[in-house]
Design a protein around this motif. Structure first.
Motif, PDB file in Angstrom:
ATOM      1  N   ASP A 109      15.479 -16.235 -14.460  1.00 42.37           N
ATOM      2  CA  ASP A 109      16.465 -17.432 -15.014  1.00 42.37           C
ATOM      3  C   ASP A 109      17.063 -18.435 -13.974  1.00 42.37           C
ATOM      4  O   ASP A 109      17.130 -19.410 -14.279  1.00 42.37           O
ATOM      5  N   PHE A 110      17.463 -17.862 -12.892  1.00 40.68           N
ATOM      6  CA  PHE A 110      18.005 -18.810 -11.668  1.00 40.68           C
ATOM      7  C   PHE A 110      16.849 -19.623 -11.392  1.00 40.68           C
ATOM      8  O   PHE A 110      17.010 -20.959 -11.416  1.00 40.68           O
ATOM      9  N   VAL A 111      15.709 -19.415 -10.943  1.00 39.59           N
ATOM     10  CA  VAL A 111      14.769 -20.181 -10.615  1.00 39.59           C
ATOM     11  C   VAL A 111      14.194 -21.338 -11.843  1.00 39.59           C
ATOM     12  O   VAL A 111      13.979 -22.533 -11.597  1.00 39.59           O
ATOM     13  N   SER A 112      14.360 -20.598 -13.183  1.00 37.71           N
ATOM     14  CA  SER A 112      13.945 -21.622 -14.187  1.00 37.71           C
ATOM     15  C   SER A 112      14.916 -22.909 -14.379  1.00 37.71           C
ATOM     16  O   SER A 112      14.530 -23.875 -14.697  1.00 37.71           O
ATOM     17  N   ARG A 113      16.126 -22.610 -13.977  1.00 39.00           N
ATOM     18  CA  ARG A 113      17.386 -23.525 -14.372  1.00 39.00           C
ATOM     19  C   ARG A 113      17.526 -24.498 -12.925  1.00 39.00           C
ATOM     20  O   ARG A 113      18.193 -25.442 -13.245  1.00 39.00           O
ATOM     21  N   ILE A 155      18.437 -22.533  -2.364  1.00 40.54           N
ATOM     22  CA  ILE A 155      17.086 -22.062  -2.250  1.00 40.54           C
ATOM     23  C   ILE A 155      16.953 -20.559  -1.827  1.00 40.54           C
ATOM     24  O   ILE A 155      15.984 -19.695  -1.933  1.00 40.54           O
ATOM     25  N   LEU A 156      18.095 -19.792  -1.277  1.00 42.34           N
ATOM     26  CA  LEU A 156      18.028 -18.655  -0.869  1.00 42.34           C
ATOM     27  C   LEU A 156      17.472 -17.578  -1.636  1.00 42.34           C
ATOM     28  O   LEU A 156      16.807 -16.768  -1.436  1.00 42.34           O
ATOM     29  N   PRO A 157      17.983 -17.749  -3.080  1.00 44.70           N
ATOM     30  CA  PRO A 157      17.350 -16.589  -3.723  1.00 44.70           C
ATOM     31  C   PRO A 157      15.906 -16.793  -4.164  1.00 44.70           C
ATOM     32  O   PRO A 157      15.350 -15.518  -4.287  1.00 44.70           O
ATOM     33  N   VAL A 158      15.295 -17.779  -4.044  1.00 42.00           N
ATOM     34  CA  VAL A 158      13.736 -18.290  -4.193  1.00 42.00           C
ATOM     35  C   VAL A 158      13.354 -17.444  -2.718  1.00 42.00           C
ATOM     36  O   VAL A 158      11.990 -16.552  -2.818  1.00 42.00           O
ATOM     37  N   GLN A 159      13.639 -17.658  -1.767  1.00 42.19           N
ATOM     38  CA  GLN A 159      13.246 -17.172  -0.437  1.00 42.19           C
ATOM     39  C   GLN A 159      13.319 -15.671  -0.399  1.00 42.19           C
ATOM     40  O   GLN A 159      12.484 -14.998   0.118  1.00 42.19           O
ATOM     41  N   ARG A 160      14.624 -15.298  -0.804  1.00 44.41           N
ATOM     42  CA  ARG A 160      14.595 -13.573  -0.941  1.00 44.41           C
ATOM     43  C   ARG A 160      13.622 -13.097  -1.623  1.00 44.41           C
ATOM     44  O   ARG A 160      12.830 -12.077  -1.316  1.00 44.41           O
ATOM     45  N   LEU A 161      13.225 -13.607  -3.147  1.00 41.04           N
ATOM     46  CA  LEU A 161      12.119 -13.297  -3.660  1.00 41.04           C
ATOM     47  C   LEU A 161      10.766 -13.078  -3.235  1.00 41.04           C
ATOM     48  O   LEU A 161      10.063 -12.154  -3.247  1.00 41.04           O
ATOM     49  N   MET A 162      10.560 -14.176  -2.369  1.00 42.94           N
ATOM     50  CA  MET A 162       9.316 -14.237  -1.507  1.00 42.94           C
ATOM     51  C   MET A 162       9.231 -13.044  -0.621  1.00 42.94           C
ATOM     52  O   MET A 162       8.090 -12.400  -0.301  1.00 42.94           O
ATOM     53  N   ARG A 163      10.450 -12.775   0.077  1.00 43.64           N
ATOM     54  CA  ARG A 163      10.467 -11.951   1.027  1.00 43.64           C
ATOM     55  C   ARG A 163      10.237 -10.425   0.461  1.00 43.64           C
ATOM     56  O   ARG A 163       9.539  -9.495   1.242  1.00 43.64           O
ATOM     57  N   TYR A 164      11.048 -10.203  -0.609  1.00 45.64           N
ATOM     58  CA  TYR A 164      10.787  -8.689  -1.179  1.00 45.64           C
ATOM     59  C   TYR A 164       9.041  -8.395  -1.461  1.00 45.64           C
ATOM     60  O   TYR A 164       8.754  -7.544  -1.383  1.00 45.64           O
ATOM     61  N   LYS A 165       8.408  -9.746  -1.916  1.00 45.84           N
ATOM     62  CA  LYS A 165       6.876  -9.587  -2.041  1.00 45.84           C
ATOM     63  C   LYS A 165       6.200  -9.127  -0.815  1.00 45.84           C
ATOM     64  O   LYS A 165       5.594  -8.225  -0.669  1.00 45.84           O
ATOM     65  N   MET A 166       6.543  -9.649   0.516  1.00 44.73           N
ATOM     66  CA  MET A 166       5.916  -9.343   1.845  1.00 44.73           C
ATOM     67  C   MET A 166       6.388  -7.909   2.180  1.00 44.73           C
ATOM     68  O   MET A 166       5.617  -7.087   2.360  1.00 44.73           O
ATOM     69  N   MET A 167       7.551  -7.579   2.034  1.00 42.45           N
ATOM     70  CA  MET A 167       8.049  -6.434   2.490  1.00 42.45           C
ATOM     71  C   MET A 167       7.596  -5.265   1.481  1.00 42.45           C
ATOM     72  O   MET A 167       7.096  -4.269   2.076  1.00 42.45           O
ATOM     73  N   LEU A 168       7.426  -5.315   0.307  1.00 46.31           N
ATOM     74  CA  LEU A 168       6.784  -4.500  -0.712  1.00 46.31           C
ATOM     75  C   LEU A 168       5.464  -4.264  -0.421  1.00 46.31           C
ATOM     76  O   LEU A 168       5.003  -3.024  -0.406  1.00 46.31           O
ATOM     77  N   GLU A 193       4.043 -11.105 -10.264  1.00 42.02           N
ATOM     78  CA  GLU A 193       3.966 -11.836 -11.397  1.00 42.02           C
ATOM     79  C   GLU A 193       5.143 -12.804 -11.039  1.00 42.02           C
ATOM     80  O   GLU A 193       5.141 -13.975 -11.770  1.00 42.02           O
ATOM     81  N   THR A 194       6.322 -12.447 -10.764  1.00 44.43           N
ATOM     82  CA  THR A 194       7.602 -13.240 -10.837  1.00 44.43           C
ATOM     83  C   THR A 194       7.437 -14.360  -9.903  1.00 44.43           C
ATOM     84  O   THR A 194       7.489 -15.568 -10.321  1.00 44.43           O
ATOM     85  N   VAL A 195       6.980 -14.025  -8.701  1.00 48.39           N
ATOM     86  CA  VAL A 195       6.654 -15.110  -7.644  1.00 48.39           C
ATOM     87  C   VAL A 195       5.480 -16.054  -8.060  1.00 48.39           C
ATOM     88  O   VAL A 195       5.760 -17.240  -7.970  1.00 48.39           O
ATOM     89  N   ASP A 196       4.426 -15.664  -8.635  1.00 44.45           N
ATOM     90  CA  ASP A 196       3.376 -16.568  -9.320  1.00 44.45           C
ATOM     91  C   ASP A 196       4.025 -17.381 -10.494  1.00 44.45           C
ATOM     92  O   ASP A 196       3.673 -18.536 -10.439  1.00 44.45           O
ATOM     93  N   SER A 197       4.794 -16.830 -11.259  1.00 42.26           N
ATOM     94  CA  SER A 197       5.303 -17.485 -12.379  1.00 42.26           C
ATOM     95  C   SER A 197       6.099 -18.846 -11.776  1.00 42.26           C
ATOM     96  O   SER A 197       6.330 -20.116 -12.544  1.00 42.26           O
ATOM     97  N   ILE A 198       6.831 -18.696 -10.732  1.00 35.94           N
ATOM     98  CA  ILE A 198       7.712 -19.633 -10.003  1.00 35.94           C
ATOM     99  C   ILE A 198       6.886 -20.821  -9.066  1.00 35.94           C
ATOM    100  O   ILE A 198       7.448 -21.697  -8.948  1.00 35.94           O
TER     101      ILE A 198
END
Length: 199
Positions: A109-113, A155-168, A193-198
């Motif tokens: 939601d955050f990224v889409s808005r 942009i911090l939440p978007v960067q965090r999402l990318m970091r979740y992917k790498m850490m996971l 899937e979320t990272v790809d969608s954004i």
């Protein structure tokens, strides 16, 4: 034996990877908390009190979204910290699966808005001196270790999402427990899937 030594090394690497998740989550929450307290709360108060009449709702909504993300991330961090002490990797998989179901929707939601909200933010900063000054003052009152630009915080939440992917990805590659591995893979798939969608 050599097999046992490799297993122990992998377990140590896994502990370090989970600790990185915990440490970076704590840092992220700390930065978001500083931003919410110094910028978001004063801004929303002025809007509520009618001091910023010309501000578009989408400009404020992005800040409300950040408050919601902070609240959810703090809960996520508390769950990880509390349960990891006794349950180790198994709880990380379960918590990450739950995270994938709830928190990721809020990130989406955050990224889409964000693009629309950012346009309104720029417009409001240009057209409303009071709005611009309120943001600038809030950013100036941030603790010195948290001083960043508004764009950096947005942009911090978007960067965090990318970091979740790498850490996971790292945690999954080191996990030997079958149940935890399955849960972590499920969570990783949702994050990807979320990272790809954004992107």
């Amino acid at each position: 034996s050599e097999v046992q030594r490799k297993k122990n090394k992998k377990e140590i690497q896994l502990e370090l990877a989970v600790q990185e998740l915990l440490d970076t989550e704590a840092e992220y929450c700390s930065r978001m908390r500083a931003f919410v307290d110094s910028v978001v709360v004063p801004l929303k108060k002025k809007v509520k009190d009618g001091q910023l009449l010309q501000v578009h709702a989408e400009s404020v909504r992005v800040f409300t979204d950040m408050e919601n993300l902070l609240r959810l991330n703090v809960f996520f961090l508390e769950q990880l910290r509390t349960r990891y002490k006794t349950e180790k990797i198994r709880c990380v998989g379960e918590i990450m699966c739950e995270f994938a179901k709830t928190l990721l929707r809020n990130y989406e939601d955050f990224v889409s808005r964000y693009p629309t909200a950012n346009l309104y933010l720029l417009e409001n900063k240009r057209d409303s001196r009071e709005f611009s000054e309120t943001l600038d003052l809030g950013l100036q009152t941030l603790p010195s270790n948290c001083r960043q630009s508004l764009d950096d915080y947005l942009i911090l939440p978007v960067q965090r999402l990318m970091r979740y992917k790498m850490m996971l990805e790292r945690i999954v590659s080191l996990t030997q427990d079958e149940k935890a591995f399955f849960d972590l893979q499920t969570a990783l798939a949702a994050v990807c899937e979320t990272v790809d969608s954004i992107n």
